[in-house]
Design an enzyme around this catalytic site. Structure first.
Site, PDB file in Angstrom:
ATOM      1  N   GLU A 102      56.806  75.775  54.632  1.00  0.00           N
ATOM      2  CA  GLU A 102      57.971  74.910  54.398  1.00  0.00           C
ATOM      3  C   GLU A 102      58.562  74.325  55.680  1.00  0.00           C
ATOM      4  OE1 GLU A 102      60.949  76.292  51.603  1.00  0.00           O
ATOM      5  OE2 GLU A 102      59.587  77.817  50.892  1.00  0.00           O
ATOM      6  N   ASP A 136      60.158  68.423  39.564  1.00  0.00           N
ATOM      7  CA  ASP A 136      58.980  68.678  40.417  1.00  0.00           C
ATOM      8  C   ASP A 136      57.764  67.848  39.994  1.00  0.00           C
ATOM      9  OD1 ASP A 136      60.536  70.619  41.747  1.00  0.00           O
ATOM     10  OD2 ASP A 136      59.882  72.189  40.378  1.00  0.00           O
ATOM     11  N   HIS A 183      59.399  72.275  47.687  1.00  0.00           N
ATOM     12  CA  HIS A 183      59.256  73.268  46.624  1.00  0.00           C
ATOM     13  C   HIS A 183      58.314  74.372  47.111  1.00  0.00           C
ATOM     14  CE1 HIS A 183      59.336  74.869  42.578  1.00  0.00           C
ATOM     15  NE2 HIS A 183      58.036  75.089  42.708  1.00  0.00           N
ATOM     16  N   GLU A 196      62.382  61.352  37.849  1.00  0.00           N
ATOM     17  CA  GLU A 196      63.336  61.863  36.859  1.00  0.00           C
ATOM     18  C   GLU A 196      62.926  63.192  36.229  1.00  0.00           C
ATOM     19  OE1 GLU A 196      65.011  58.913  34.300  1.00  0.00           O
ATOM     20  OE2 GLU A 196      65.166  57.501  35.968  1.00  0.00           O
ATOM     21  N   ASN A 232      61.884  66.387  48.185  1.00  0.00           N
ATOM     22  CA  ASN A 232      62.231  67.777  47.887  1.00  0.00           C
ATOM     23  C   ASN A 232      61.168  68.708  48.439  1.00  0.00           C
ATOM     24  OD1 ASN A 232      63.580  69.979  46.466  1.00  0.00           O
ATOM     25  ND2 ASN A 232      61.890  69.916  45.000  1.00  0.00           N
TER      26      ASN A 232
HETATM   27  C1  GAR Z   1      63.298  77.367  49.859  1.00  0.00           C
HETATM   28  O1  GAR Z   1      62.270  78.309  49.680  1.00  0.00           O
HETATM   29  C2  GAR Z   1      62.995  76.114  49.043  1.00  0.00           C
HETATM   30  O2  GAR Z   1      61.641  75.791  49.008  1.00  0.00           O
HETATM   31  C3  GAR Z   1      63.502  76.524  47.691  1.00  0.00           C
HETATM   32  O3  GAR Z   1      64.692  77.220  47.940  1.00  0.00           O
HETATM   33  C4  GAR Z   1      64.599  77.867  49.214  1.00  0.00           C
HETATM   34  C5  GAR Z   1      65.819  77.471  50.043  1.00  0.00           C
HETATM   35  O4  GAR Z   1      65.846  78.124  51.282  1.00  0.00           O
HETATM   36  N1  GAR Z   1      63.663  75.378  46.835  1.00  0.00           N
HETATM   37  C6  GAR Z   1      63.368  75.378  45.536  1.00  0.00           C
HETATM   38  O5  GAR Z   1      63.002  76.363  44.925  1.00  0.00           O
HETATM   39  C7  GAR Z   1      63.544  74.034  44.842  1.00  0.00           C
HETATM   40  N2  GAR Z   1      62.982  74.070  43.530  1.00  0.00           N
HETATM   41  P1  GAR Z   1      66.732  77.583  52.497  1.00  0.00           P
HETATM   42  O6  GAR Z   1      68.158  77.366  51.957  1.00  0.00           O
HETATM   43  O7  GAR Z   1      66.710  78.708  53.486  1.00  0.00           O
HETATM   44  O8  GAR Z   1      66.119  76.324  53.040  1.00  0.00           O
END
Ligand code: GAR
Length: 216
Positions: A181, A151, A110, A148, A108
């Site tokens: 990311e 995060d 985050h 499980e 994942n």
């Molecule tokens: C991203 O910033 C990702 O890190 C976050 O959602 C966004 C999705 O953007 N994920 C979380 O918060 C998971 N807990 P994207 O659809 O443009 O990749």
């Protein structure tokens, strides 16, 4: 070859980062076999279509309850026979049965430096709102294996990003995506594809000699 399934919920910019690295040939021996979204009509599905990747929707709206949705989601993932499941902005709690079916085979991304601003209720823009509210000077992103908890799984890669004066949650979100990311998610996949990632005593060991890259 590492077969991966990517799970998405929205914009799909992290999916795009993976597709771009794959197209550039720098992801290693990886095949994206399927993209699954819990939401219809999202941009992430257009990105999969553009790249010629099979894609499908498994929406909770199509099932009588959460249990039925969870079963359908697991069935959809299993039918693609992935070696690795990538949660790329997938804003749905992963059912325990899925974690058990793919131990240390779900990752994942985050948008914070775990253990800051993570866990239940911290997703998407909410993470950046919380970081700005707290006044941190540095935030970032984390790629981790999914266990499980929320995060709580073993951390694979992290990258810090500076908070700047005048940041809004949207501006900070964009900077964290661009500077962290979109870099560390494909990088983690490349390391896993190279066989460079293992988990010992709940912590990740990376053997950079296998990845062909020295640590920066
Ligand atoms: C991203 O910033 C990702 O890190 C976050 O959602 C966004 C999705 O953007 N994920 C979380 O918060 C998971 N807990 P994207 O659809 O443009 O990749």
């Amino acid at each position: 070859m590492l077969k991966i399934v990517v799970l998405v919920s929205g914009g799909g910019t992290n999916l795009q980062a993976i597709l771009d690295r794959a197209a550039a040939g720098s992801l290693g021996d990886v095949k994206i076999t399927c993209v699954i979204s819990n939401n219809r009509g999202v941009k992430a599905l257009d990105r999969a279509e553009q790249a010629g990747i099979p894609h499908r929707v498994v929406s909770p709206k199509d099932y009588p309850d959460r249990e039925a949705f969870n079963e359908a989601l697991l069935a959809a993932v299993e039918s693609a026979e992935p070696d690795l499941v990538v949660l790329a902005g997938f804003l749905v709690a992963i059912p325990p049965a899925m974690v058990q079916a793919f131990p240390h085979r779900i990752i994942n991304i985050h948008p914070s430096l775990i253990p800051a601003f993570c866990g239940k209720g911290y997703y998407g823009l909410k993470v950046h709102e919380a970081a700005l509210r707290r006044g941190v000077r540095v935030t970032g992103a984390t790629v981790h294996f999914v266990d499980e908890g929320t995060d709580t799984g073993p951390i694979i890669l992290q990258k810090p990003v500076a908070v700047q004066q005048g940041d809004t949650p949207e501006i900070l979100q964009r900077r964290v995506m661009e500077e962290a990311e979109w870099e560390i998610l494909p990088e983690a996949i490349a390391l896993i594809a190279a066989g460079a990632v293992s988990v010992e005593d709940g912590r990740v060991i990376i053997d950079r000699s296998l990845s062909g890259k020295e640590e920066k």
